[in-house]
Design an enzyme around this catalytic site. Structure first.
Site: not given
Length: 239
Positions: A52-53
């Site tokens: 995930d970012r």
């Protein structure tokens, strides 16, 4: 942007990704991504898995199609060891356990995921390493690689990851919230969070190379997580 390269050879590269950076380009392609940075440096780069970012830590990319197929198969067949560290809200009832709950995309298609009986098999092992009362420092091992798996499973347990805007309250951690006596320095107009991003880090990754050798990689904790843990260690009543 300077890359934090953990390991590199002719077949693949392992990066310690900072929080806030996309692993691969999004649909709009307006923001930079780790893959784009690597492509500019190495040319052809192949995605093996992603984070995930806002999750920091270990990501592996292949440098050729053969390696891409080889490593992707390991991930698909669950032959890799993926260990994460994270700070969650509250104290868990059990200090060690497994979460075996299927996950699917939310019907609203807003990018979030939910636990649902018709979802895909999802298995997460967890162990509480430190109980601070208001927070717990937890080690996770994921046996499957579902989108937002740890975040969704911890929300389901009632202990979402700290600073998770999608599955928790998204609140940052301030030193003033941990210390009774805290004063801003004269240089500060307002207090900056000691931790203002998703408190999840891909810590260790284990897999095999083409010769069958076991490979183990580790990404040290980022400064913001280390600083947060140092402050939490000063709290009374920690276990």
């Amino acid at each position: 942007m300077k890359l934090d390269i953990v390991f590199e050879n002719d077949d693949f590269i392992v990066i310690n990704k900072p929080s806030g950076l996309l692993t691969i380009p999004d649909r709009q392609r307006k923001e930079t991504s780790l893959k784009k940075i690597l492509q500019e440096k190495f040319g052809k780069i192949f995605t093996v898995h992603r984070l995930d970012r806002d999750t920091s830590g270990l990501v592996i990319f292949a440098k050729n199609e053969t390696s891409h197929s080889f490593f992707s198969k390991q991930f698909e067949e669950r032959q890799t060891v993926k260990i994460y560290l994270g700070l969650v809200m509250g104290s868990l009832e059990k200090e060690k356990g497994s979460i075996d709950l299927p996950i699917m995309q939310h019907p609203s298609n807003d990018g979030s995921m939910i636990v649902h009986r018709t979802g895909k098999e999802s298995l997460t092992d967890y162990e509480v390493l430190r109980n601070f009362g208001i927070y717990s420092w937890v080690q996770f091992r994921i046996h499957t690689g579902r989108t937002h798996q740890i975040r969704v499973h911890m929300k389901e347990l009632g202990h979402p990851i700290v600073c998770d805007e999608l599955y928790g309250d998204g609140k940052t951690i301030l030193v003033s919230g941990l210390k009774k006596r805290y004063n801003l320095s004269k240089k500060e107009e307002e207090e900056k969070p000691i931790l203002g991003r998703l408190a999840l880090h891909a810590w260790k990754l284990g897999l095999k190379d083409k010769e069958g050798n076991d490979l183990q990689f580790e990404a040290p904790l980022p400064k913001d997580l280390r600083a947060t843990l140092q402050q939490l260690e000063k709290l009374p009543g920690r276990r």
